[in-house]
Design an enzyme around this catalytic site. Sequence first.
Site, PDB file in Angstrom:
ATOM      1  N   PRO A  97      46.967  16.894 -28.564  1.00 20.79           N
ATOM      2  CA  PRO A  97      46.295  15.871 -29.380  1.00 20.79           C
ATOM      3  C   PRO A  97      44.810  15.761 -29.090  1.00 20.79           C
ATOM      4  CG  PRO A  97      48.415  15.054 -28.626  1.00 20.79           C
ATOM      5  CD  PRO A  97      48.183  16.353 -27.920  1.00 20.79           C
TER       6      PRO A  97
ATOM      7  N   TYR B 125      41.500   1.289  -1.658  1.00 25.12           N
ATOM      8  CA  TYR B 125      42.257   0.601  -0.613  1.00 25.12           C
ATOM      9  C   TYR B 125      41.385   0.302   0.601  1.00 25.12           C
ATOM     10  CZ  TYR B 125      46.871   0.721  -2.707  1.00 25.12           C
ATOM     11  OH  TYR B 125      47.949   0.478  -3.510  1.00 25.12           O
TER      12      TYR B 125
ATOM     13  N   TRP C  76      47.187  22.158 -22.670  1.00 20.94           N
ATOM     14  CA  TRP C  76      48.004  21.189 -21.932  1.00 20.94           C
ATOM     15  C   TRP C  76      48.026  19.832 -22.622  1.00 20.94           C
ATOM     16  CZ3 TRP C  76      47.815  16.729 -18.857  1.00 20.94           C
ATOM     17  CH2 TRP C  76      46.591  16.079 -18.801  1.00 20.94           C
ATOM     18  N   ASN C  77      47.017  19.522 -23.429  1.00 18.90           N
ATOM     19  CA  ASN C  77      46.943  18.241 -24.128  1.00 18.90           C
ATOM     20  C   ASN C  77      46.515  18.513 -25.568  1.00 18.90           C
ATOM     21  OD1 ASN C  77      46.420  15.665 -25.096  1.00 18.90           O
ATOM     22  ND2 ASN C  77      45.448  14.959 -23.210  1.00 18.90           N
TER      23      ASN C  77
ATOM     24  N   TRP D 127      42.957  24.189 -20.620  1.00 14.68           N
ATOM     25  CA  TRP D 127      42.432  22.981 -21.247  1.00 14.68           C
ATOM     26  C   TRP D 127      42.677  22.965 -22.750  1.00 14.68           C
ATOM     27  CZ3 TRP D 127      41.637  18.933 -18.517  1.00 14.68           C
ATOM     28  CH2 TRP D 127      41.239  19.048 -17.183  1.00 14.68           C
TER      29      TRP D 127
ATOM     30  N   HIS E   1      36.978  10.858 -18.368  1.00 11.40           N
ATOM     31  CA  HIS E   1      37.730  10.854 -17.114  1.00 11.40           C
ATOM     32  C   HIS E   1      37.142   9.819 -16.151  1.00 11.40           C
ATOM     33  CE1 HIS E   1      39.639  14.603 -18.429  1.00 11.40           C
ATOM     34  NE2 HIS E   1      40.468  14.470 -17.418  1.00 11.40           N
TER      35      HIS E   1
ATOM     36  N   TYR F 157      33.681  19.830 -31.555  1.00 14.10           N
ATOM     37  CA  TYR F 157      33.261  21.217 -31.322  1.00 14.10           C
ATOM     38  C   TYR F 157      32.785  21.891 -32.608  1.00 14.10           C
ATOM     39  CZ  TYR F 157      33.594  26.126 -29.902  1.00 14.10           C
ATOM     40  OH  TYR F 157      33.326  27.443 -29.651  1.00 14.10           O
TER      41      TYR F 157
END
Length: 452
Positions: free
Chosen positions: A347, A444, A344-345, A341, A382, A357
Amino acid sequence: MAAPATRRRRATISAVRSDEAAGEKGGLGGRTPNKLSCHRLQESLLSSASSFSNYRGILNWCVVMLVLSNTRLFLENLLRYGILVDPIQVVSLFLKDPYRWPAMCLVIVSNMFIMVALYTERQLAKGSFSEKLGLFIHCLNLSIVLVFPVATVLLLPSVTPVGGAFALSAYTIVLLKLYSYKDVNKWCRERDQVFVRNLRRSLSCPSAPSNGKQTVSYPGNLTVKDLYYFVFAPTLCYELNFPRSARIRLGFLLRRLFEMIIVLQWMVPVIRSSMKPFEEMDFSRMVEHLLRLAVPNHFIWLIFFYWFFHSSMNLVAELLRFGDREFYRDWWNSETVTYFWQNWNIPVHKWCLRHFYKPLLRRGLNKWLSQAAVFLLSAFFHEYLVSVPLRMFRLWAFMGMMAQLPLAWLVARFLRGNYGNAAVWMSLIIGQPIAVMMYVHDYYILNCGGDV
């Protein structure tokens, strides 16, 4: 007879010594000090105890095999079904009515909130607004940025799920950028109060020098041009002077554009095929269906990662000559969930570290509670980006994100090395991507009667 044998042994020893000397002069470097000894203590290259780490050839082999296998599938689908990705259908994902663009109009409205933030900062710089009044206006503005797109998507039926997700993602980016913009300008005013007039970078995010170019100092940065450069730049953390590349590389730009188009052509068919196992789902076969979806769903996630974090963000950075291209690190080598965490991202990680933080630590919270707060914030967004566009509230994304906390503790506590890395990959393959597909399945079922 003894004398000739002795002479032969002496000649052999001399030849061996001369060969050793020739080998050292020839650049053997002592690796084979004696022709009679060709073995040494060493591990096999693929062993975990080996220090070998250059697997570039194996990676190239994987890429070649992937291209060949998918090229065959592409040609087979093209010959059998024709073009699977109809541009009109792609556009219709965003627009139901070709004469009304609700999602795009919603994104355009966000400029109003951007200008409110700029106006507030200008008034604060001139002393027309007190710090308390400026903070109140910023908080009100950011709250509206958070709530306004939600109300619009939920109340306006013409906003499609894909269009709603696009608009909410844009508003989330604007929210985080304006929060950073507010913080950095506040830090500038605080430094001015202690007679430091020439701020080039904030204390919490130092960066490289600007190659002798003229720098901007506060309040000279409070311009429309400066703010909108930050709005479009591929970063969430504001600075007065971003590192800039020397020029736009046309070849690099065209490669990234080509990658974006090709990868996007692959994503829609994979998404369409991955929905087929959900057509007739019952509870007894749920686990089997989820496991069947794991691989194609994970494939979608990997394609999206490359398309967005490498191709798209590098394309934007090249157009804007934005110098900091570290959008991700080696998350694929993660041996702990926390490391994944954090890498991986980049920005989002930088924003969380700088504006959430560290401020929590300065307020007296311990590291564990601060990390939990970061995961809670991430879980909220999310859920925000998935539930609202689909107009459903299932909490799959929220629970999946919060489940990372105990998983992170378990992996860090009991697993090491390759076992930890395997655990991280397993969580990626059968974890959050499956939660997202659960939303799609429920959507769906509720809206299309199970017809995909």
